[in-house]
Scaffold this motif. Structure first.
Motif, PDB file in Angstrom:
ATOM      1  N   ASN A 199       0.837  -1.195   0.000  1.00 34.88           N
ATOM      2  CA  ASN A 199       0.000   0.000   0.000  1.00 34.88           C
ATOM      3  C   ASN A 199       0.879   1.254   0.000  1.00 34.88           C
ATOM      4  O   ASN A 199       1.040   1.926   1.022  1.00 34.88           O
ATOM      5  N   VAL A 200       1.449   1.557  -1.143  1.00 34.62           N
ATOM      6  CA  VAL A 200       2.258   2.762  -1.307  1.00 34.62           C
ATOM      7  C   VAL A 200       1.718   3.555  -2.498  1.00 34.62           C
ATOM      8  O   VAL A 200       0.919   3.054  -3.277  1.00 34.62           O
ATOM      9  N   SER A 201       2.148   4.784  -2.623  1.00 31.61           N
ATOM     10  CA  SER A 201       1.641   5.657  -3.675  1.00 31.61           C
ATOM     11  C   SER A 201       2.137   5.230  -5.056  1.00 31.61           C
ATOM     12  O   SER A 201       3.137   4.510  -5.187  1.00 31.61           O
ATOM     13  N   LEU A 202       1.434   5.710  -6.081  1.00 27.97           N
ATOM     14  CA  LEU A 202       1.877   5.449  -7.454  1.00 27.97           C
ATOM     15  C   LEU A 202       3.242   6.067  -7.707  1.00 27.97           C
ATOM     16  O   LEU A 202       4.043   5.535  -8.486  1.00 27.97           O
ATOM     17  N   GLU A 203       3.508   7.187  -7.037  1.00 24.79           N
ATOM     18  CA  GLU A 203       4.819   7.842  -7.189  1.00 24.79           C
ATOM     19  C   GLU A 203       5.938   6.919  -6.723  1.00 24.79           C
ATOM     20  O   GLU A 203       7.026   6.882  -7.320  1.00 24.79           O
ATOM     21  N   ARG A 204       5.686   6.155  -5.642  1.00 23.74           N
ATOM     22  CA  ARG A 204       6.684   5.198  -5.160  1.00 23.74           C
ATOM     23  C   ARG A 204       6.890   4.066  -6.162  1.00 23.74           C
ATOM     24  O   ARG A 204       8.017   3.663  -6.461  1.00 23.74           O
ATOM     25  N   PHE A 205       5.790   3.535  -6.683  1.00 25.62           N
ATOM     26  CA  PHE A 205       5.896   2.479  -7.693  1.00 25.62           C
ATOM     27  C   PHE A 205       6.672   2.985  -8.912  1.00 25.62           C
ATOM     28  O   PHE A 205       7.515   2.273  -9.469  1.00 25.62           O
ATOM     29  N   ALA A 206       6.374   4.212  -9.315  1.00 27.21           N
ATOM     30  CA  ALA A 206       7.061   4.787 -10.472  1.00 27.21           C
ATOM     31  C   ALA A 206       8.563   4.894 -10.208  1.00 27.21           C
ATOM     32  O   ALA A 206       9.391   4.493 -11.040  1.00 27.21           O
ATOM     33  N   TYR A 207       8.916   5.427  -9.042  1.00 22.51           N
ATOM     34  CA  TYR A 207      10.327   5.600  -8.677  1.00 22.51           C
ATOM     35  C   TYR A 207      11.070   4.273  -8.658  1.00 22.51           C
ATOM     36  O   TYR A 207      12.184   4.152  -9.195  1.00 22.51           O
ATOM     37  N   LEU A 208      10.460   3.263  -8.052  1.00 20.19           N
ATOM     38  CA  LEU A 208      11.126   1.964  -7.916  1.00 20.19           C
ATOM     39  C   LEU A 208      11.262   1.219  -9.235  1.00 20.19           C
ATOM     40  O   LEU A 208      12.075   0.304  -9.355  1.00 20.19           O
ATOM     41  N   THR A 209      10.457   1.605 -10.231  1.00 21.23           N
ATOM     42  CA  THR A 209      10.593   0.981 -11.556  1.00 21.23           C
ATOM     43  C   THR A 209      11.417   1.858 -12.501  1.00 21.23           C
ATOM     44  O   THR A 209      11.495   1.566 -13.697  1.00 21.23           O
ATOM     45  N   GLY A 210      12.007   2.928 -11.961  1.00 19.71           N
ATOM     46  CA  GLY A 210      12.902   3.771 -12.753  1.00 19.71           C
ATOM     47  C   GLY A 210      12.191   4.683 -13.732  1.00 19.71           C
ATOM     48  O   GLY A 210      12.721   4.960 -14.819  1.00 19.71           O
ATOM     49  N   ARG A 211      11.013   5.184 -13.353  1.00 23.50           N
ATOM     50  CA  ARG A 211      10.213   6.017 -14.261  1.00 23.50           C
ATOM     51  C   ARG A 211       9.696   7.265 -13.555  1.00 23.50           C
ATOM     52  O   ARG A 211       9.502   7.255 -12.338  1.00 23.50           O
ATOM     53  N   SER A 212       9.423   8.302 -14.332  1.00 17.45           N
ATOM     54  CA  SER A 212       8.664   9.431 -13.814  1.00 17.45           C
ATOM     55  C   SER A 212       7.223   8.969 -13.675  1.00 17.45           C
ATOM     56  O   SER A 212       6.825   7.949 -14.266  1.00 17.45           O
ATOM     57  N   ILE A 213       6.415   9.702 -12.935  1.00 16.57           N
ATOM     58  CA  ILE A 213       5.033   9.288 -12.739  1.00 16.57           C
ATOM     59  C   ILE A 213       4.263   9.298 -14.060  1.00 16.57           C
ATOM     60  O   ILE A 213       3.438   8.404 -14.305  1.00 16.57           O
ATOM     61  N   SER A 214       4.551  10.241 -14.921  1.00 14.05           N
ATOM     62  CA  SER A 214       3.844  10.285 -16.210  1.00 14.05           C
ATOM     63  C   SER A 214       4.240   9.107 -17.101  1.00 14.05           C
ATOM     64  O   SER A 214       3.389   8.489 -17.752  1.00 14.05           O
ATOM     65  N   THR A 215       5.531   8.770 -17.134  1.00 15.63           N
ATOM     66  CA  THR A 215       5.989   7.631 -17.929  1.00 15.63           C
ATOM     67  C   THR A 215       5.459   6.321 -17.349  1.00 15.63           C
ATOM     68  O   THR A 215       5.080   5.403 -18.087  1.00 15.63           O
ATOM     69  N   PHE A 216       5.421   6.250 -16.031  1.00 15.15           N
ATOM     70  CA  PHE A 216       4.889   5.056 -15.371  1.00 15.15           C
ATOM     71  C   PHE A 216       3.441   4.819 -15.786  1.00 15.15           C
ATOM     72  O   PHE A 216       3.067   3.703 -16.167  1.00 15.15           O
ATOM     73  N   LYS A 217       2.630   5.861 -15.727  1.00 19.71           N
ATOM     74  CA  LYS A 217       1.212   5.710 -16.081  1.00 19.71           C
ATOM     75  C   LYS A 217       1.053   5.342 -17.559  1.00 19.71           C
ATOM     76  O   LYS A 217       0.225   4.492 -17.909  1.00 19.71           O
ATOM     77  N   ARG A 218       1.847   5.959 -18.405  1.00 24.94           N
ATOM     78  CA  ARG A 218       1.766   5.676 -19.842  1.00 24.94           C
ATOM     79  C   ARG A 218       2.190   4.242 -20.140  1.00 24.94           C
ATOM     80  O   ARG A 218       1.493   3.505 -20.855  1.00 24.94           O
ATOM     81  N   ASP A 219       3.322   3.812 -19.576  1.00 25.07           N
ATOM     82  CA  ASP A 219       3.787   2.443 -19.796  1.00 25.07           C
ATOM     83  C   ASP A 219       2.812   1.427 -19.207  1.00 25.07           C
ATOM     84  O   ASP A 219       2.575   0.358 -19.792  1.00 25.07           O
ATOM     85  N   PHE A 220       2.254   1.770 -18.060  1.00 24.81           N
ATOM     86  CA  PHE A 220       1.333   0.862 -17.386  1.00 24.81           C
ATOM     87  C   PHE A 220       0.105   0.581 -18.259  1.00 24.81           C
ATOM     88  O   PHE A 220      -0.294  -0.572 -18.436  1.00 24.81           O
ATOM     89  N   GLU A 221      -0.476   1.630 -18.798  1.00 29.02           N
ATOM     90  CA  GLU A 221      -1.688   1.451 -19.598  1.00 29.02           C
ATOM     91  C   GLU A 221      -1.397   0.734 -20.913  1.00 29.02           C
ATOM     92  O   GLU A 221      -2.254   0.028 -21.452  1.00 29.02           O
TER      93      GLU A 221
END
Length: 261
Positions: free
Chosen positions: A178-200
């Protein structure tokens, strides 16, 4: 966050999910701490000393001894402190190695004695003007740790940030934290915008919706196939409270989780 943390409580507490942002050295004075990550679970008890690596997700549960109080001391090593220490004492990181997220330090009476000595400083270190003393105690801990474990320089003085990794594999292993999307993004080596784009692109759904759906699927499996109780699973799957979990579960499956059998 204080650089030296003193923990004491009377009742069993579940800390839940936690992102470990910086390296730490922790000592259990009384009771036990159970730490779990995607690689497994480890229990540390009274007298145990262990090291926590930065940039990891873990679950913590602290339990006091029978008829006693849980007590522990942890000393944290922020990146700025470590950068300054490396310049001051000439330390640097060598080769990268796959170290576990938390490591027991056995048969280390010098380090144990040092951690016990911090009890005497509890009333001093939290007061204004104690910054110099606090820095001195942190540096002392590092010098002792590196004297006993020179290989820890490869961990402590590696200042690189997480690199871009396999997003799908990471999320399927860590969805229950239970951590923020920003944490998930950081740990996968992405900015939050890139994380959301890659995720979708990968999952064809937003991260928030996928996380809830995936957690509920796991909940249904644990209730139906493993015969777990609702109270056993909802916190471990990243839900903050029972009412939120029950509402979301019934909305997805049309039945209250307590009725799944």
């Amino acid at each position: 966050m204080p650089a030296i943390r003193y923990s004491c409580h009377y009742q069993k507490s579940r800390e839940g999910e936690q992102f470990v942002p910086g390296h730490a050295l922790s000592y259990i004075q009384a009771g036990e701490t159970m730490i779990s990550d995607t690689e497994g679970t480890r229990v540390f008890t009274s007298g145990d000393l262990y090291f926590l690596r930065r940039n990891h997700l873990a679950k913590f549960q602290k339990t006091p001894p029978e008829n006693g109080d849980y007590k522990s001391i942890a000393i944290l090593f922020p990146q700025e402190l470590l950068r300054n220490f490396s310049l001051k004492y000439g330390y640097s990181s060598g080769q990268k190695t796959a170290w576990p997220a938390f490591m027991p330090l056995t048969s280390q009476p010098v380090l144990v004695n040092y951690m016990e000595s911090l009890t005497e400083y509890e009333t001093l270190l939290g007061k204004p003007g104690s910054e110099a003393l606090l820095l001195l105690k942190q540096e002392e801990a590092l010098l002792l740790l590196l004297r006993l474990h020179p290989e820890f320089a490869d961990i402590l003085f590696d200042f690189t940030e997480p690199g871009k990794i396999d997003l799908e594999a990471f999320m399927n292993k860590n969805f229950h934290f239970n951590v923020s999307l920003e944490r998930f993004a950081y740990l996968t080596g992405r900015s939050i915008s890139t994380f959301k784009r890659d995720f979708e692109k990968i999952f064809s759904i937003t991260p928030s919706r996928w996380l809830q759906k995936r957690r509920l699927e796991e909940a249904y499996y644990l209730l139906k196939e493993k015969h777990k109780s609702v109270s056993e699973i909802y916190l471990g799957l990243g839900f903050e409270d029972l009412s939120h979990f029950s509402f979301a579960f019934k909305k997805q499956y049309g039945v209250a989780p307590s009725l799944v059998a």
